[in-house]
Design a protein around this motif. Structure first.
Motif, PDB file in Angstrom:
ATOM      1  N   UNK A  24      74.900-100.213 -83.214  1.00  0.00           N
ATOM      2  CA  UNK A  24      74.185 -99.049 -83.390  1.00  0.00           C
ATOM      3  C   UNK A  24      72.921 -99.099 -83.443  1.00  0.00           C
ATOM      4  N   UNK A  25      72.297 -99.991 -84.535  1.00  0.00           N
ATOM      5  CA  UNK A  25      70.887-100.113 -84.545  1.00  0.00           C
ATOM      6  C   UNK A  25      69.807-100.852 -83.945  1.00  0.00           C
ATOM      7  N   UNK A  26      70.369-101.725 -83.715  1.00  0.00           N
ATOM      8  CA  UNK A  26      69.389-102.463 -82.442  1.00  0.00           C
ATOM      9  C   UNK A  26      69.778-101.872 -80.954  1.00  0.00           C
ATOM     10  N   UNK A  27      70.720-100.337 -80.258  1.00  0.00           N
ATOM     11  CA  UNK A  27      70.623 -99.893 -79.496  1.00  0.00           C
ATOM     12  C   UNK A  27      69.610 -98.965 -80.041  1.00  0.00           C
ATOM     13  N   UNK A  28      69.857 -98.253 -80.645  1.00  0.00           N
ATOM     14  CA  UNK A  28      69.024 -97.136 -81.029  1.00  0.00           C
ATOM     15  C   UNK A  28      66.791 -97.441 -81.460  1.00  0.00           C
ATOM     16  N   UNK A  29      67.265 -99.063 -81.277  1.00  0.00           N
ATOM     17  CA  UNK A  29      65.398 -99.337 -82.215  1.00  0.00           C
ATOM     18  C   UNK A  29      64.429-100.090 -80.638  1.00  0.00           C
ATOM     19  N   UNK A  30      65.716-100.552 -79.715  1.00  0.00           N
ATOM     20  CA  UNK A  30      65.058-100.468 -78.006  1.00  0.00           C
ATOM     21  C   UNK A  30      65.122 -99.050 -77.059  1.00  0.00           C
ATOM     22  N   UNK A  31      65.737 -98.029 -77.482  1.00  0.00           N
ATOM     23  CA  UNK A  31      64.973 -96.965 -76.864  1.00  0.00           C
ATOM     24  C   UNK A  31      63.934 -96.114 -77.723  1.00  0.00           C
ATOM     25  N   UNK A  32      64.296 -95.917 -78.909  1.00  0.00           N
ATOM     26  CA  UNK A  32      63.307 -95.876 -79.621  1.00  0.00           C
ATOM     27  C   UNK A  32      61.765 -96.932 -79.436  1.00  0.00           C
ATOM     28  N   UNK A  33      61.693 -97.515 -79.420  1.00  0.00           N
ATOM     29  CA  UNK A  33      60.490 -98.411 -78.557  1.00  0.00           C
ATOM     30  C   UNK A  33      60.051 -98.951 -77.519  1.00  0.00           C
ATOM     31  N   UNK A  34      61.347 -98.282 -76.347  1.00  0.00           N
ATOM     32  CA  UNK A  34      60.642 -98.553 -75.230  1.00  0.00           C
ATOM     33  C   UNK A  34      60.592 -97.131 -74.750  1.00  0.00           C
ATOM     34  N   UNK A  35      60.996 -95.911 -75.312  1.00  0.00           N
ATOM     35  CA  UNK A  35      60.641 -94.420 -74.641  1.00  0.00           C
ATOM     36  C   UNK A  35      59.284 -94.306 -75.001  1.00  0.00           C
ATOM     37  N   UNK A  36      58.686 -94.450 -77.039  1.00  0.00           N
ATOM     38  CA  UNK A  36      57.251 -93.762 -76.813  1.00  0.00           C
ATOM     39  C   UNK A  36      57.013 -95.422 -76.455  1.00  0.00           C
ATOM     40  N   UNK A  37      57.441 -96.832 -75.857  1.00  0.00           N
ATOM     41  CA  UNK A  37      55.898 -97.288 -74.906  1.00  0.00           C
ATOM     42  C   UNK A  37      56.189 -96.628 -73.901  1.00  0.00           C
TER      43      UNK A  37
END
Ligand code: CAA
Length: 381
Positions: A314-327
């Protein structure tokens, strides 16, 4: 610790990259303009096993692991992010929940067709009045003999115009019951009383279909329930946990394509008597892109690996999406900047990458929702 890919993962990456370079990237501009992808491309994806990369062979899939699927989404999105999300939604949000929560009959009925692209899947959670607050959905499913009658409206359903089946979240409990009393249904697109809204006019990912759905006394059999009655919100959330890793991969693919475009242009373009790649101002932009794409890819792969290990994502997927999308949003804008005036025209793909990247900060949970998910875990809330 091993950061290397397996031979199979590498082969799948190479095959998808070749397919993307030959069959997708050269046509993405046209699909963006025409707002659609020709059916023959879907058949080609099927022949290569790309609709069901991580679906077990016994259910018609390619039988590869979850990381292979994530790699495929990145590679397809490098060519056309609209195609990337079409496959992402089909597999992450429609096929995998049926595999994870379905009965053997449901799996045999749907998964082999979803895994080959014979039928495309979609996921209908969002409603006009229920976006980030997903637990406030108002679509109802009332008992009717041995089945249910669905009434209500869904919005922004990716793949709606091409889907043969929808995973639909509807309220079987009392109105206003929040996350309790929501049930997931597998709804055949041919169901009477189910109608599609118009295609949304979007900023980007124009080759993909996005429509609303209306249910007017649409009757589904009792066998359409996915999991058990009342379990739908948990199914919806756990499905999105995986889906978000796919969107992170999509963002990485878009950013990678933007960086490749910027690097090629910077080497070619001459100003002030030298290629603009000679200027430190341009080099630093390119270096930052490369660094951040790498970091986003590592977060994405780690989340995929955790999922393969059966560990919490849950958190690992959220971190990946948050960072990758803003990047991706930031660096696609920088890629347009490197191309200058040309970057602002449709002659080059940089502007499409910029438009396509934005949605990755919005769908499958906005960046604000990802921050809620991450901070709740951090605080033990
Ligand atoms: N896995 C399993 N269960 C979960 C879960 C998860 N990841 N997250 C929450 N739950 C369970 C909780 O354990 C809780 O269960 P109990 O009642 O048994 O304790 C229940 O669900 C309610 O949880 P919360 O109290 O955390 O729910 P909330 O109302 O506070 O919502 C939220 C939390 C994170 C904001 C959630 O609403 C959310 O993720 N919103 C965003 C929705 C979203 O991503 N929409 C995207 C639409 S799909 C899309 O974009 C499709 C497309 O086509 C591309």
């Amino acid at each position: 610790m091993d950061f290397g890919l397996s031979d199979e993962q590498r082969d799948i990456m190479r095959m998808t990259r070749e397919f993307t370079n030959e069959r997708i990237a050269p046509r993405a501009r046209e699909w963006d303009r025409e707002h659609g992808i020709p059916a023959e491309v879907f058949a080609e994806l099927g022949a290569l096993g790309l609709w069901g990369v991580c679906v077990p062979e016994e259910y018609g899939g390619a039988g590869a692991d979850y990381l292979s699927f994530i790699i495929v989404l990145e590679e397809l999105s490098r060519g056309d992010a609209g195609l990337g999300v079409t496959v992402a939604v089909n597999t992450s949000l429609a096929t995998l929940p049926i595999l994870d929560y379905g009965t053997e009959e449901q799996k045999l009925e749907w998964v082999p067709r979803l895994a080959t692209g014979e039928v495309i899947g979609a996921y209908a959670l969002t409603e006009p009045g229920a976006g980030s607050d997903a637990a406030s959905i108002a679509t109802t499913a009332r008992r009717d003999g041995d089945g249910y009658r669905l009434n209500g409206a869904k919005q922004f359903v990716t793949n709606a115009g091409i889907a043969g089946v929808f995973i639909v979240m509807a309220r079987t409990g009392e109105p206003g019951g929040g996350s309790k009393g929501i049930t997931a249904f597998i709804v055949d697109a041919k169901t009477e009383g189910l109608t599609l809204g118009r295609e949304e006019e979007k900023l980007g990912i124009n080759s993909s279909s996005t429509r609303g759905l209306t249910f007017e006394d649409a009757r589904v059999p009792g066998s359409a329930v996915l999991g058990s009655e009342g379990e739908g919100f948990g199914i919806a959330m756990a499905t999105l946990d995986g889906g978000r890793i796919g969107i992170a991969a999509q963002a990485v693919g878009i950013a990678q394509a933007a960086m490749e475009t910027a690097v090629a242009y910077a080497k070619e373009r001459r100003q002030f008597g030298q290629s603009i790649a000679e200027f430190q101002g341009i080099r630093w932009k390119l270096a930052d892109m490369d660094r951040d794409i790498d970091a986003a890819r590592l977060l994405t792969y780690r989340a995929a690996w955790l999922k393969m290990m059966g560990r919490p994502v849950t958190a690992a997927g959220a971190k990946a999406k948050l960072f990758a999308s803003e990047m991706a949003r930031r660096h696609t804008a920088e890629a347009v900047q490197v191309l200058g005036g040309y970057g602002y025209t449709k002659e080059f793909p940089a502007e499409r990458f910029y438009r396509d990247a934005k949605i990755t900060e919005i769908y499958e949970g906005t960046s604000e929702v990802q921050r809620i998910v991450i901070s709740r875990e951090l605080l033990g809330a």
